[in-house]
Design an enzyme around this catalytic site. Structure first.
Site, PDB file in Angstrom:
ATOM      1  N   CYS A  23       0.905  -1.305  -0.012  1.00  0.00           N
ATOM      2  CA  CYS A  23      -0.128   0.044   0.076  1.00  0.00           C
ATOM      3  C   CYS A  23       0.757   1.144  -0.020  1.00  0.00           C
ATOM      4  O   CYS A  23       1.882   1.253  -0.976  1.00  0.00           O
ATOM      5  CB  CYS A  23      -0.840   0.071   1.054  1.00  0.00           C
ATOM      6  SG  CYS A  23      -2.299   1.295   1.040  1.00  0.00           S
ATOM      7  N   THR A  24       0.769   2.146   0.986  1.00  0.00           N
ATOM      8  CA  THR A  24       1.238   3.399   0.852  1.00  0.00           C
ATOM      9  C   THR A  24       2.688   3.246   1.772  1.00  0.00           C
ATOM     10  O   THR A  24       3.262   4.252   1.672  1.00  0.00           O
ATOM     11  CB  THR A  24       0.702   4.465   1.580  1.00  0.00           C
ATOM     12  OG1 THR A  24       0.415   3.958   2.791  1.00  0.00           O
ATOM     13  CG2 THR A  24      -0.772   4.739   0.865  1.00  0.00           C
TER      14      THR A  24
END
Length: 327
Positions: free
Chosen positions: A115-116
Site C-alpha cells: 500500500c502506501t
C-alpha cells in the site's frame, strides 16, 4: 509437491513503524509466517520477524500496540524487507527507519512495500527513476512529493526485481502470492492461495480500482464462466466462445471482465494458460509441445514467448528452478 528442502528459511523482516496499518502486517505474517504442513516440507520456507524503531509502537489509530519485538537492527538479517503503509504519508518517516531501509537494500535484501509503504521507499531514495505503484487515493500526493519516481497508479503491483511495490492493502495479497510464485513456482503459490481462499493469480498489470456495482441480473457474476473455462484451457477457446457460453455479446463480456476483474477476457485466458503451463513443467512434463497443447498455447514457440513474458524465464530455466529435480 516437493517433500524435502535442505535450504534454510528465507528471512522476512517487517518494519512496524508508528501508525502502521495492522492489516498489512497481518498480510505479511499470514503469507510468510504461518506453518504450512500441507505443502509437504519438513520445515518452513519463510521465517518472519517483526521489528520496530521503539520498544513500544502504536499502530494505526491506536487499535494495537506492539512491544517485545526486536529493534531496527533486525533488518540486517533480512532476505526480504517488508514495509507496510500508514495513513499519514505526508509526515516524513523517522531517519532511523529510512536508514534501516537503505541499509537493508544496500546489502542485497529484496525490499517490498505494501500500500502506501511505497512512500517510505521513495523517501529512502530506492525508487528514483524506477517504476512503482501506491494506493490510487494517494497517487497525486505521491507524484507531488516524489516526482522522480515512475508512478503507475492503476496497477495492482510492480516488480522491479529487487524492489517490489503493491497498491492498496488487498493488493498486498496479490503481491505476496506473486512472491511465492517467483520464489517457489506456481504449484506452491496455488496451494497457498487455496488456503487463503483468494484468487490464485491476478497479474500485476490489472487495474487496482475495480468497480463492483450490484448486478442488474442474478447471473452477472463471472464465477461460473471462469470455472468452466479453467476446465477447458487445452481447447481452442476464444473470446467469442466465452461470450457464447455466458449468453452475452463479446462487448458485454468485455465490459464485465473490466468491471469485475480489471482485465480483458483475452488477457485473463492467456494468464490462466501460462499458469497451467508452469504447473505442468513443475510436475515434470518436459515435452514443450505437449505442455503447449495441454494449456492451449498451441506451439512450443508461443509457449516460450508467453512463459518468458509472464515469468521472465525460458521453459528450460523455469524447469531448472521449479521442476521436480530443482533443489
Amino acid at each position: 509437491m516437493p517433500q524435502e528442502s535442505s535450504q534454510a528459511p528465507h528471512r522476512v523482516v517487517v518494519i512496524v513503524d508508528e501508525g502502521t496499518n495492522p492489516f498489512e502486517v497481518g498480510v505479511a505474517t499470514e503469507l510468510f509466517g504461518l506453518p504450512r504442513p500441507e505443502l509437504g516440507f519438513p520445515g518452513p520456507l519463510y521465517a518472519v520477524t517483526l521489528c520496530t524503531p521503539a520498544p513500544r509502537t502504536l499502530m494505526n489509530h491506536g487499535f494495537f500496540t506492539l512491544s517485545g519485538v526486536p529493534g531496527l537492527d533486525a533488518v540486517d538479517e533480512a532476505d526480504t524487507l517488508v514495509v507496510p503503509g500508514r495513513p499519514d504519508n505526508v509526515v516524513p518517516r523517522g531517519a532511523d527507519v529510512l536508514e534501516a531501509i537503505r541499509r537493508s537494500h544496500a546489502r542485497g535484501a529484496r525490499v517490498v512495500s505494501f500500500c502506501t509503504g511505497s512512500f517510505a521507499l521513495a523517501e529512502a531514495g530506492l525508487l528514483d527513476g524506477r517504476r512503482a505503484t501506491t494506493h490510487w487515493m494517494w497517487a497525486d500526493t505521491f507524484r507531488d512529493l516524489h516526482p522522480k519516481v515512475l508512478l503507475e497508479p492503476d496497477v495492482l503491483f510492480v516488480d522491479e526485481g529487487d524492489v517490489l511495490t503493491a497498491a492498496g492493502s488487498a493488493a498486498a495479497l496479490d503481491l505476496g502470492l506473486h512472491i511465492w510464485r517467483r520464489d517457489h513456482g506456481a504449484e506452491l503459490a496455488n496451494a497457498v492461495s487455496r488456503r487463503l481462499v483468494f484468487a490464485a493469480h491476478r497479474d500485476g498489470g490489472q487495474r487496482q480500482f475495480v468497480e463492483r456495482p450490484v448486478p442488474d441480473v442474478p447471473d452477472a457474476s463471472l464465477g461460473p464462466l471462469l470455472a468452466w473455462a479453467q476446465e477447458r484451457l487445452g481447447e481452442p477457446l476464444t473470446v467469442a466462445d466465452l461470450a457464447a457460453r455466458a449468453a452475452v455479446s463479446p462487448a458485454t463480456l468485455h465490459r464485465r471482465f473490466r468491471t469485475q476483474l480489471g482485465t480483458t477476457p483475452l488477457a485473463w485466458l492467456t494468464g490462466e494458460r501460462v499458469a497451467l503451463a508452469c504447473r505442468l513443467i513443475e510436475r515434470g512434463e518436459e515435452r514443450l509441445d505437449v505442455v503447449a497443447a495441454r494449456c492451449g498455447l498451441g506451439t512450443a514457440a508461443n509457449l516460450r514467448a508467453r512463459l518468458r513474458r509472464g515469468t521472465g524465464l525460458s521453459p528450460s530455466a523455469y524447469r531448472r528452478r521449479f521442476g521436480p529435480a530443482a533443489p
